[in-house]
Write a protein that holds these residues in place. Structure first.
Motif, PDB file in Angstrom:
ATOM      1  N   GLU A 217      35.166  61.327  63.363  1.00 17.15           N
ATOM      2  CA  GLU A 217      36.090  60.698  64.309  1.00 17.15           C
ATOM      3  C   GLU A 217      37.506  60.639  63.744  1.00 17.15           C
ATOM      4  O   GLU A 217      38.477  60.898  64.461  1.00 17.15           O
ATOM      5  N   ARG A 218      37.624  60.317  62.477  1.00 13.85           N
ATOM      6  CA  ARG A 218      38.942  60.239  61.857  1.00 13.85           C
ATOM      7  C   ARG A 218      39.626  61.608  61.859  1.00 13.85           C
ATOM      8  O   ARG A 218      40.812  61.731  62.203  1.00 13.85           O
ATOM      9  N   GLU A 219      38.883  62.662  61.494  1.00 13.94           N
ATOM     10  CA  GLU A 219      39.468  63.999  61.443  1.00 13.94           C
ATOM     11  C   GLU A 219      39.792  64.525  62.839  1.00 13.94           C
ATOM     12  O   GLU A 219      40.803  65.212  63.041  1.00 13.94           O
ATOM     13  N   ILE A 220      38.944  64.217  63.811  1.00 16.52           N
ATOM     14  CA  ILE A 220      39.203  64.652  65.182  1.00 16.52           C
ATOM     15  C   ILE A 220      40.441  63.949  65.740  1.00 16.52           C
ATOM     16  O   ILE A 220      41.265  64.563  66.431  1.00 16.52           O
TER      17      ILE A 220
ATOM     18  N   ILE B 155      33.577  70.082  64.186  1.00 11.85           N
ATOM     19  CA  ILE B 155      32.778  69.673  63.023  1.00 11.85           C
ATOM     20  C   ILE B 155      32.700  70.823  62.016  1.00 11.85           C
ATOM     21  O   ILE B 155      32.823  70.620  60.797  1.00 11.85           O
ATOM     22  N   GLY B 156      32.513  72.036  62.511  1.00 14.96           N
ATOM     23  CA  GLY B 156      32.496  73.202  61.627  1.00 14.96           C
ATOM     24  C   GLY B 156      33.837  73.411  60.945  1.00 14.96           C
ATOM     25  O   GLY B 156      33.899  73.780  59.762  1.00 14.96           O
ATOM     26  N   ALA B 157      34.925  73.183  61.668  1.00 17.39           N
ATOM     27  CA  ALA B 157      36.257  73.326  61.084  1.00 17.39           C
ATOM     28  C   ALA B 157      36.497  72.284  60.000  1.00 17.39           C
ATOM     29  O   ALA B 157      37.136  72.572  58.977  1.00 17.39           O
ATOM     30  N   ILE B 158      35.986  71.068  60.215  1.00 16.05           N
ATOM     31  CA  ILE B 158      36.094  70.028  59.188  1.00 16.05           C
ATOM     32  C   ILE B 158      35.354  70.460  57.921  1.00 16.05           C
ATOM     33  O   ILE B 158      35.856  70.304  56.803  1.00 16.05           O
TER      34      ILE B 158
ATOM     35  N   PHE C 276      39.697  57.640  71.564  1.00 18.55           N
ATOM     36  CA  PHE C 276      39.434  58.996  72.043  1.00 18.55           C
ATOM     37  C   PHE C 276      38.275  59.675  71.315  1.00 18.55           C
ATOM     38  O   PHE C 276      37.327  60.165  71.931  1.00 18.55           O
ATOM     39  N   ALA C 277      38.326  59.745  69.990  1.00 19.00           N
ATOM     40  CA  ALA C 277      37.300  60.468  69.227  1.00 19.00           C
ATOM     41  C   ALA C 277      35.931  59.825  69.406  1.00 19.00           C
ATOM     42  O   ALA C 277      34.912  60.523  69.493  1.00 19.00           O
TER      43      ALA C 277
END
Length: 207
Positions: A86-89, A67-70, A127-128
């Motif tokens: 979820e989409r970014e993960i 989340i921090g990386a996003i 998965f996410a």
């Protein structure tokens, strides 16, 4: 809050990201040690409890790190909506998985790497969502669902996807040789005696 790469907010976020990834690594190491004991010494409730807790912490810290990386990718500290998360993960998991498979196919993977058959071509679409749900229930929030939520099943179905993300992140955020990193107030923390305040945790004398 919007920011730019390299400014003070970004530098502060990088400290938090490094700290969170170190917590993730510590939790993974604790899990590996505890899981080894569970395998070699046999199943019992206390060993299972410790292994569960370590794995739940690993899930939690990896999720928070992502989340921090996003936020850093967006240059914005505003909360990330769960659907965006979820989409970014999913995107990050697929990227890490594809890179892992490509390294095996082109012969650049290390000698200890698993066979290509260990890694499916696609990350499961749920998965996410399951990652976030298990993070929330096993360690994030105290919910009655915890009693019946199988972390064993999650580990069986999804651990290899968590691990490829964790492993890929280690190249950028893992420990380096040399002095322990300066994490500002994190590594400045102390419970030593300060002037005349007495020992930490010492009860004050009642009048």
């Amino acid at each position: 809050m919007k920011f730019q790469i390299g400014d003070d907010i970004d530098k502060a976020l990088c400290v938090a990201l490094q700290h969170e990834f170190m917590r993730c690594r510590d939790a993974f190491d604790d899990f590996a040690e505890s899981a080894t004991q569970l395998i070699t010494l046999g199943q019992d409730r206390q060993r299972a409890y410790r292994t569960y807790n370590a794995y739940a912490r690993f899930i939690h810290h990896l999720y928070e790190f992502l989340i921090g990386a996003i936020a850093r990718d967006r240059c914005d500290t505003a909360p990330v909506h769960f659907e965006d998360a979820e989409r970014e993960i999913m995107r990050e998991a697929q990227r890490a998985l594809t890179n892992r498979r490509d390294a095996i196919i082109n012969g650049t993977a290390p000698a200890w790497e698993n066979a290509l058959s260990a890694y499916p071509e696609k990350v499961p679409p749920e998965f996410a969502r399951e990652f976030r749900r298990h993070r929330n229930i096993t360690v994030g929030h105290v919910k009655p669902e915890r009693r019946n939520l199988s972390l064993t099943a999650f580990y069986t179905d999804y651990h290899h996807f968590l691990y490829v993300i964790f492993s890929a992140s280690h190249f950028s955020w893992g420990s380096r040789e040399g002095a322990f990193p300066d994490l500002k107030e994190v590594t400045d923390f102390s419970v030593m005696v300060v002037k005349t305040r007495g020992l930490a945790g010492e009860p004050r004398t009642r009048p």
